[in-house]
Design a protein around this motif. Structure first.
Motif, short mmCIF file in Angstrom:
data_model
loop_
_atom_site.label_atom_id
_atom_site.label_comp_id
_atom_site.label_asym_id
_atom_site.label_seq_id
_atom_site.Cartn_x
_atom_site.Cartn_y
_atom_site.Cartn_z
N CYS A 11 35.75 -5.99 1.81
CA CYS A 11 35.36 -6.61 0.55
C CYS A 11 33.90 -7.04 0.65
O CYS A 11 33.51 -7.75 1.58
N SER A 12 33.12 -6.60 -0.30
CA SER A 12 31.69 -6.85 -0.26
C SER A 12 31.37 -8.29 -0.66
O SER A 12 32.22 -9.03 -1.17
N GLU A 13 30.13 -8.64 -0.48
CA GLU A 13 29.63 -9.86 -1.08
C GLU A 13 29.67 -9.71 -2.60
O GLU A 13 29.81 -8.60 -3.13
N ALA A 14 29.55 -10.82 -3.32
CA ALA A 14 29.57 -10.76 -4.77
C ALA A 14 28.37 -9.95 -5.28
O ALA A 14 27.23 -10.15 -4.82
N LEU A 15 28.62 -9.02 -6.20
CA LEU A 15 27.57 -8.18 -6.77
C LEU A 15 27.07 -8.79 -8.07
O LEU A 15 27.73 -9.63 -8.68
N ASP A 16 25.91 -8.33 -8.50
CA ASP A 16 25.48 -8.66 -9.85
C ASP A 16 26.52 -8.10 -10.82
O ASP A 16 26.91 -6.93 -10.71
N PRO A 17 27.03 -8.89 -11.76
CA PRO A 17 28.07 -8.40 -12.67
C PRO A 17 27.68 -7.11 -13.39
O PRO A 17 28.54 -6.24 -13.61
N VAL A 36 29.17 -6.56 3.72
CA VAL A 36 30.63 -6.74 3.69
C VAL A 36 30.93 -8.13 4.24
O VAL A 36 30.54 -8.46 5.36
N GLU A 37 31.61 -8.94 3.44
CA GLU A 37 31.91 -10.31 3.87
C GLU A 37 33.29 -10.44 4.49
O GLU A 37 33.53 -11.36 5.27
N TYR A 38 34.21 -9.53 4.14
CA TYR A 38 35.58 -9.63 4.66
C TYR A 38 36.09 -8.24 4.99
O TYR A 38 35.78 -7.27 4.29
#
Length: 384
Positions: free
Chosen positions: A212-218, A285-287
């Motif tokens: 699971c990636s870091e939060a992306l720009d919406p 990737v954060e998770y």
């Protein structure tokens, strides 16, 4: 419980600890096997009934979300995508047959239109199903648990079953105590750990992995998959992914048939993600995590009853072999099981008629045999 029965759940760990809480969150039409597997064994009429029940499973999932007010990030839409022209032709032919023979129309996506559905160079063409979709699986599982508890189901976590004693009233033993019941359901999949030795050779624990990636720009998340649908490719060893409600890319794949977790998991999964979406080359990737799926030999669900002693009623049921389609199908399986326990096993027995073979090689050699077999399928996918 809604039928008035007294229900006890014995959970070996925490609710949602296994695949129920850690899966990719995709709820998709059909089964993991092709419909021709069902047709060849049961005939076309029964195969149509099985397909219809897989769609009922999707409807049941959404009904339960609404009825029990489960906040689990449901989003409708599923994309099945082909990675080359040959696979695109096969997918289109399959979609046409599902529409004409099974009465379930799917939207065809031509090569000229694929860019409007996904911003990736990997894919040739595809199909879209608005009735399938995705959600946050742990939130959904815990929501079901709250609903069950509110209905009077007794939930016991940290209570692994150590033995099953068959009889007119089977006994389930745990370290803390025992439960005696008129009817028993085994829903442990690859975690039965010797409770039902006859079942274990018919399924294999297959590791599957998610990053699971870091939060992306919406706006970027919207461009990657404009419909925000769940996505799978059509390879035998497939990749599956989706954007989450908080705009992350959740990317799954890289199965392990040896039960050994790949080294450098987060980075290897990030590379797979970037291979599909080069736009995410600098995304972290954060998770990353993994778990086991219960694969049957033919990838069809394995439902049935354990044999009883002569003259006794078969009172121990089992549900296993969901082969990656369990998020919605387990709910339908529970409904069929409830019908059977209440006296009408008509629909349960449609699935129970499916024949299942043990994986070859016995306890010692079946894992190496499967690793070799799946290496062949991976090679076929690579060669297109």
């Amino acid at each position: 419980r809604q039928r008035g029965l007294d229900v006890v759940l014995l959970e070996a760990r925490e609710l949602g600890w296994g695949a129920s809480g850690r899966n990719g969150g995709q709820a998709i039409h059909g089964l993991a096997c092709d419909q021709d597997v069902i047709e060849q064994q049961l005939g076309l009429d029964a195969a149509r009934q099985v397909w219809a029940m897989s769609i009922e499973a999707l409807d049941l999932l959404r009904e339960r979300i609404e009825a029990h007010r489960i906040d689990c990030d449901w989003r409708g839409g599923y994309l099945g995508l082909a990675t080359n022209a040959r696979k695109g032709a096969e997918l289109a032919a399959w979609a046409d047959r599902i529409g004409t023979v099974y009465g379930y129309p799917l939207q065809r996506i031509a090569p000229a239109d694929i860019g409007a559905w996904i911003a990736s160079p990997r894919f040739h063409s595809g199909v879209h199903d608005p009735r399938s979709g995705h959600l946050h699986p742990l939130k959904y599982t815990l929501g079901l648990a709250r609903a069950a508890a509110a209905a009077g189901v007794r939930l016991h976590e940290q209570s692994p079953v150590t033995a099953l004693v068959h009889g007119a009233a089977p006994t389930l033993r745990t370290e803390q105590g025992s439960v005696q019941a008129r009817q028993v359901l085994l829903a442990g999949n690859v975690y039965l750990h010797g409770v039902a030795p006859a079942l274990e050779p018919r399924i294999m624990p297959v590791g599957t992995y998610i990053a699971c990636s870091e939060a992306l720009d919406p706006a970027l998340a919207d461009r990657l998959v404009p419909s925000r649908s769940a996505v799978c490719d059509t390879n035998f060893v497939l990749d599956y992914f989706r954007t989450t409600n908080d705009h992350r890319m959740l990317y799954g794949g890289r199965v392990s048939y040896s039960t050994v977790t790949p080294t450098h998991l987060a980075e290897s999964m990030r590379q797979r993600m970037v291979g599909t979406f080069p736009q995410l080359a600098s995304t972290k990737v954060e998770y990353a995590w993994g778990g086991f799926v219960d694969i049957s030999m033919n990838r069809a669900p394995d439902f049935g009853r354990l044999p009883a002693a002569a003259g006794a009623a078969a009172n121990v049921y089992y549900l296993q072999g969901f082969s990656g389609h369990g998020l919605a199908l387990t709910g339908l399986a529970g409904r069929l099981l409830a019908e059977a326990i209440a006296g009408d096993a008509t629909r349960f027995d449609v699935f129970a008629r499916l024949k299942h073979r043990a994986f070859p090689g016995g306890a010692l050699l079946r894992t190496p045999a499967l690793v070799l077999g799946m290496a062949w399928y991976r090679l076929r996918d690579m060669l297109g």
